[in-house]
Scaffold this active site. Sequence first.
Site, PDB file in Angstrom:
ATOM      1  N   HIS A  88      24.516 -13.916  -5.255  1.00  0.00           N
ATOM      2  CA  HIS A  88      23.879 -13.493  -4.017  1.00  0.00           C
ATOM      3  C   HIS A  88      24.338 -12.109  -3.606  1.00  0.00           C
ATOM      4  O   HIS A  88      23.566 -11.315  -3.064  1.00  0.00           O
ATOM      5  CB  HIS A  88      24.006 -14.492  -2.875  1.00  0.00           C
ATOM      6  N   TYR A 136      22.369  -7.945  -2.703  1.00  0.00           N
ATOM      7  CA  TYR A 136      22.670  -6.847  -1.761  1.00  0.00           C
ATOM      8  C   TYR A 136      23.091  -5.592  -2.508  1.00  0.00           C
ATOM      9  O   TYR A 136      22.921  -4.478  -2.009  1.00  0.00           O
ATOM     10  CB  TYR A 136      23.682  -7.298  -0.703  1.00  0.00           C
ATOM     11  N   ARG A 170       8.566 -23.198 -10.336  1.00  0.00           N
ATOM     12  CA  ARG A 170       8.861 -21.877 -10.884  1.00  0.00           C
ATOM     13  C   ARG A 170       9.319 -22.043 -12.334  1.00  0.00           C
ATOM     14  O   ARG A 170       9.517 -23.168 -12.792  1.00  0.00           O
ATOM     15  CB  ARG A 170       9.932 -21.170 -10.044  1.00  0.00           C
ATOM     16  N   ARG A 171       9.492 -20.963 -13.055  1.00  0.00           N
ATOM     17  CA  ARG A 171      10.050 -20.949 -14.409  1.00  0.00           C
ATOM     18  C   ARG A 171       9.399 -21.982 -15.329  1.00  0.00           C
ATOM     19  O   ARG A 171      10.094 -22.700 -16.051  1.00  0.00           O
ATOM     20  CB  ARG A 171      11.559 -21.223 -14.348  1.00  0.00           C
ATOM     21  N   HIS A 209       9.265 -15.195  -2.677  1.00  0.00           N
ATOM     22  CA  HIS A 209      10.272 -14.544  -1.814  1.00  0.00           C
ATOM     23  C   HIS A 209      10.875 -13.322  -2.505  1.00  0.00           C
ATOM     24  O   HIS A 209      10.890 -12.231  -1.955  1.00  0.00           O
ATOM     25  CB  HIS A 209      11.367 -15.567  -1.482  1.00  0.00           C
ATOM     26  N   PHE A 210      11.324 -13.517  -3.748  1.00  0.00           N
ATOM     27  CA  PHE A 210      12.108 -12.395  -4.274  1.00  0.00           C
ATOM     28  C   PHE A 210      11.270 -11.248  -4.816  1.00  0.00           C
ATOM     29  O   PHE A 210      11.786 -10.150  -4.996  1.00  0.00           O
ATOM     30  CB  PHE A 210      13.230 -12.850  -5.207  1.00  0.00           C
ATOM     31  N   HIS A 211       9.962 -11.466  -4.995  1.00  0.00           N
ATOM     32  CA  HIS A 211       9.167 -10.282  -5.334  1.00  0.00           C
ATOM     33  C   HIS A 211       8.882  -9.437  -4.089  1.00  0.00           C
ATOM     34  O   HIS A 211       8.540  -8.274  -4.210  1.00  0.00           O
ATOM     35  CB  HIS A 211       7.877 -10.667  -6.073  1.00  0.00           C
TER      36      HIS A 211
HETATM   37 FE1  HAS Z   1      17.003 -14.108  -1.143  1.00  0.00          FE
HETATM   38  C1  HAS Z   1      16.892 -16.721  -3.396  1.00  0.00           C
HETATM   39  C2  HAS Z   1      18.008 -16.270   1.322  1.00  0.00           C
HETATM   40  C3  HAS Z   1      17.397 -11.462   1.046  1.00  0.00           C
HETATM   41  C4  HAS Z   1      16.575 -11.918  -3.740  1.00  0.00           C
HETATM   42  N1  HAS Z   1      16.741 -14.295  -3.169  1.00  0.00           N
HETATM   43  C5  HAS Z   1      16.690 -15.452  -3.889  1.00  0.00           C
HETATM   44  C6  HAS Z   1      16.450 -15.139  -5.265  1.00  0.00           C
HETATM   45  C7  HAS Z   1      16.404 -13.774  -5.368  1.00  0.00           C
HETATM   46  C8  HAS Z   1      16.581 -13.257  -4.040  1.00  0.00           C
HETATM   47  C9  HAS Z   1      16.214 -12.969  -6.640  1.00  0.00           C
HETATM   48  O1  HAS Z   1      19.168 -19.084   1.491  1.00  0.00           O
HETATM   49  C10 HAS Z   1      16.249 -16.146  -6.398  1.00  0.00           C
HETATM   50  C11 HAS Z   1      17.483 -16.422  -7.166  1.00  0.00           C
HETATM   51  C12 HAS Z   1      17.187 -17.364  -8.305  1.00  0.00           C
HETATM   52  O2  HAS Z   1      16.722 -16.887  -9.350  1.00  0.00           O
HETATM   53  O3  HAS Z   1      17.341 -18.573  -8.121  1.00  0.00           O
HETATM   54  N2  HAS Z   1      17.543 -13.919   0.828  1.00  0.00           N
HETATM   55  C13 HAS Z   1      17.876 -14.926   1.659  1.00  0.00           C
HETATM   56  C14 HAS Z   1      18.141 -14.392   2.985  1.00  0.00           C
HETATM   57  C15 HAS Z   1      17.969 -13.030   2.897  1.00  0.00           C
HETATM   58  C16 HAS Z   1      17.604 -12.744   1.531  1.00  0.00           C
HETATM   59  C17 HAS Z   1      18.526 -15.149   4.204  1.00  0.00           C
HETATM   60  N3  HAS Z   1      16.978 -12.098  -1.308  1.00  0.00           N
HETATM   61  C18 HAS Z   1      17.182 -11.184  -0.289  1.00  0.00           C
HETATM   62  C19 HAS Z   1      17.138  -9.853  -0.815  1.00  0.00           C
HETATM   63  C20 HAS Z   1      16.906  -9.978  -2.179  1.00  0.00           C
HETATM   64  C21 HAS Z   1      16.809 -11.393  -2.463  1.00  0.00           C
HETATM   65  C22 HAS Z   1      17.344  -8.608   0.007  1.00  0.00           C
HETATM   66  C23 HAS Z   1      16.785  -8.948  -3.237  1.00  0.00           C
HETATM   67  C24 HAS Z   1      16.955  -7.682  -3.042  1.00  0.00           C
HETATM   68  N4  HAS Z   1      17.354 -16.108  -1.056  1.00  0.00           N
HETATM   69  C25 HAS Z   1      17.813 -16.784   0.031  1.00  0.00           C
HETATM   70  C26 HAS Z   1      18.107 -18.166  -0.341  1.00  0.00           C
HETATM   71  C27 HAS Z   1      17.802 -18.297  -1.695  1.00  0.00           C
HETATM   72  C28 HAS Z   1      17.322 -16.995  -2.104  1.00  0.00           C
HETATM   73  C29 HAS Z   1      18.628 -19.258   0.500  1.00  0.00           C
HETATM   74  C30 HAS Z   1      17.967 -19.551  -2.572  1.00  0.00           C
HETATM   75  C31 HAS Z   1      16.808 -20.422  -2.495  1.00  0.00           C
HETATM   76  C32 HAS Z   1      16.845 -21.531  -3.522  1.00  0.00           C
HETATM   77  O4  HAS Z   1      16.606 -22.681  -3.120  1.00  0.00           O
HETATM   78  O5  HAS Z   1      17.078 -21.309  -4.724  1.00  0.00           O
HETATM   79  C33 HAS Z   1      18.182 -12.034   4.030  1.00  0.00           C
HETATM   80  O6  HAS Z   1      19.095 -11.037   3.646  1.00  0.00           O
HETATM   81  C34 HAS Z   1      16.898 -11.433   4.486  1.00  0.00           C
HETATM   82  C35 HAS Z   1      17.072 -10.633   5.762  1.00  0.00           C
HETATM   83  C36 HAS Z   1      15.915  -9.711   5.966  1.00  0.00           C
HETATM   84  C37 HAS Z   1      15.272  -9.513   7.106  1.00  0.00           C
HETATM   85  C38 HAS Z   1      14.083  -8.575   7.118  1.00  0.00           C
HETATM   86  C39 HAS Z   1      14.306  -7.324   7.938  1.00  0.00           C
HETATM   87  C40 HAS Z   1      13.109  -6.450   7.863  1.00  0.00           C
HETATM   88  C41 HAS Z   1      13.140  -5.103   7.652  1.00  0.00           C
HETATM   89  C42 HAS Z   1      11.842  -4.367   7.565  1.00  0.00           C
HETATM   90  C43 HAS Z   1      11.445  -3.749   8.888  1.00  0.00           C
HETATM   91  C44 HAS Z   1      10.217  -2.956   8.710  1.00  0.00           C
HETATM   92  C45 HAS Z   1       9.862  -1.852   9.446  1.00  0.00           C
HETATM   93  C46 HAS Z   1       8.704  -1.027   9.005  1.00  0.00           C
HETATM   94  C47 HAS Z   1      10.665  -1.357  10.579  1.00  0.00           C
HETATM   95  C48 HAS Z   1      15.651 -10.186   8.343  1.00  0.00           C
HETATM   96  C49 HAS Z   1      14.400  -4.326   7.537  1.00  0.00           C
HETATM   97  C50 HAS Z   1       7.410  -1.517   9.477  1.00  0.00           C
HETATM   98  C51 HAS Z   1       6.415  -0.583   8.863  1.00  0.00           C
HETATM   99  C52 HAS Z   1       5.104  -0.783   8.821  1.00  0.00           C
HETATM  100  C53 HAS Z   1       4.212   0.187   8.172  1.00  0.00           C
HETATM  101  C54 HAS Z   1       4.476  -1.987   9.442  1.00  0.00           C
END
Ligand code: HAS
Length: 566
Positions: free
Chosen positions: A218, A222, A435-436, A372-374
């Site tokens: 995990h 990051y 998946r997979r 999610h991860f894409h």
């Molecule tokens: Fe995740 C599984 C929870 C973030 C990647 N994640 C994965 C896997 C990958 C991955 C690759 O709790 C699969 C692993 C595998 O092969 O089994 N993930 C989270 C949570 C976050 C999170 C809570 N993940 C990421 C990031 C990744 C990533 C970043 C890659 C870079 N994830 C999980 C969990 C699993 C999981 C479980 C396991 C599930 C399972 O059952 O296997 C948090 O860090 C996310 C927080 C993000 C936010 C979004 C903030 C929004 C922003 C954009 C603002 C936009 C603006 C612009 C201002 C709260 C900053 C607007 C503009 C316009 C033009 C409208």
Amino acid sequence: MQISKSLKRLIYWELGIPLTLLTIGIYHGLMQTVYRAGVIHQSSFAHLDYYQGLTLHGVINAIVLTSFFAVAFGHATMAFYLKKEPHRWVAWLSFWLMTIGTLLAAWAMLSGNASVLYTFYPPLKAHPLFYLGAALLIVGSWVPLFSWANMYMSWKKEHPETKTPLAVLGTLVNFTIWFVCTLAVAYEVLVLLLPWAMGWKATINVTLARTLFWFFGHALVYFWLLPAYIMYYTMLPKLAGGKLFSDLAGRISLFLFLLLSVPVGVHHQFSDPSISRGIKMFQGLLTFGVALPSFITAFTLAASLEYAGRKRGSRGLLGFFGKLPYLDSSRYLFAYLIGGLFLFIFGGLTGIVNASGVLNAVVHNTAWLPGHFHMTVAGPVFLSIIGMSLFLYSGISGKPVFLPRINVIIPYLWVIGILIFSTGLSWGGLIGEPRRTNLGMTYLNPKNELFTPEWVPTTTLALAGGIIMTFAALLFFIVFFGTMFSKKTSAGGLDLPVSEALHDEKRIPLFDTFKPWLIIMGIIILIAYIPAFINATRNPGPGAPPFSPNSPVPEQISKTSNPYNQ
Ligand code: HAS
């Protein structure tokens, strides 16, 4: 700014090698959507097996590209902000370790000896050279941290009262997280996987291996994300024509990542029976904590974009969105960054769904997960990597970007592709699509008794998205390699966009030092992980012999009397 020839060459190679390999990674991404939509009903295509292709896709895109890029970008930011260069010998040692590691792993995967996916979970077994290659790649990628730490300390001596530049802080935080988390995967590879893959140990403790992997895994996400965050905080506001709303918000967010990126890995193991509920709940809560720095980032960046839009004459509450330079080909990096940021809204929200123990039981191991991860790793991470690779290469070499008008459209095409693709996957996941899995062999084959018509629209959507993404990637390759082969028109040099801060808070020593944060990081990791490792060693279940992905019986048995081979 001028940099040495050696550093220039190093950055070119560190961008060029992974982007060349990416052509293979992208091809296998498209093939995944083709197999899964039932366009073909076979276990391999063009002599490459489904799981072999999925492993190549995951390892190249998620490990090789991201690690090489993080190092190249780290060299660039450290050199640019500190006006010093990394130790030449150390920098090249890192490059060679990463390159040799990549070649070993590539051989193992291409020869069909390592179809174990990017998570290499036992009891699936790969050729020992795959594990060795992965270990060398990872070790090579943290070697420069030592040189950067040295550069930083000497800079700090010269500027004791100056705030550490945000990009430098981000790079050091990122590679500290990386160094700490990779210790666990090094242990997994050297102590558990290699002796077992060599046949020196008959069985392996699967739970322990998975727990060690996710201690790393995990934090890995990051490690992918933070280079993009560095660009968002330090470049995006400037590219938008404005200022960063708050410099302190960036620092707080980075230090929160340092504290919380590692002790959350068990949220990938909510369904693992050997780990007890209390640990899952604690790490689940910390997972909601690690979303906090991203929420801080979302609001800070939204305020920065609003400031930029208003400076450009916008009116009304949301009018600023209409005034941003989306299609300005001279600021194409803006397009790559904003595209990723937009996708991350959905990537982040789906992550929060995953983090809830109850909802996780619905989505775990379904197509929802790649959905999610894409929107995370193939969203902000991928777009910032390819955009910045082009920006660095073109800037340093003095070669203008090939086909600039096409270039500025690429990120939006990619965003449309990902939105369609991830909608298909997320919808499919919610109705049980795994998946997979090579769905074309069974569930998406109308002639098979397992045929599941509900998954036809979901996998067709994913296929449509996959085709658009591949088209966008092809255009990117034309632009990047076209730039590489075009003529130099200026001397070139290392130049990065620098955002001024709108609220440049005065230096607060706590947010300009690493010591207290490292101590707290260590304490949280110990509290979160000691019980998890005790569980994994006390309740491991029976040790597992090695398996290959094509047979449900262990390897030793399958060689002699595998009933499925008869
Ligand atoms: Fe995740 C599984 C929870 C973030 C990647 N994640 C994965 C896997 C990958 C991955 C690759 O709790 C699969 C692993 C595998 O092969 O089994 N993930 C989270 C949570 C976050 C999170 C809570 N993940 C990421 C990031 C990744 C990533 C970043 C890659 C870079 N994830 C999980 C969990 C699993 C999981 C479980 C396991 C599930 C399972 O059952 O296997 C948090 O860090 C996310 C927080 C993000 C936010 C979004 C903030 C929004 C922003 C954009 C603002 C936009 C603006 C612009 C201002 C709260 C900053 C607007 C503009 C316009 C033009 C409208």
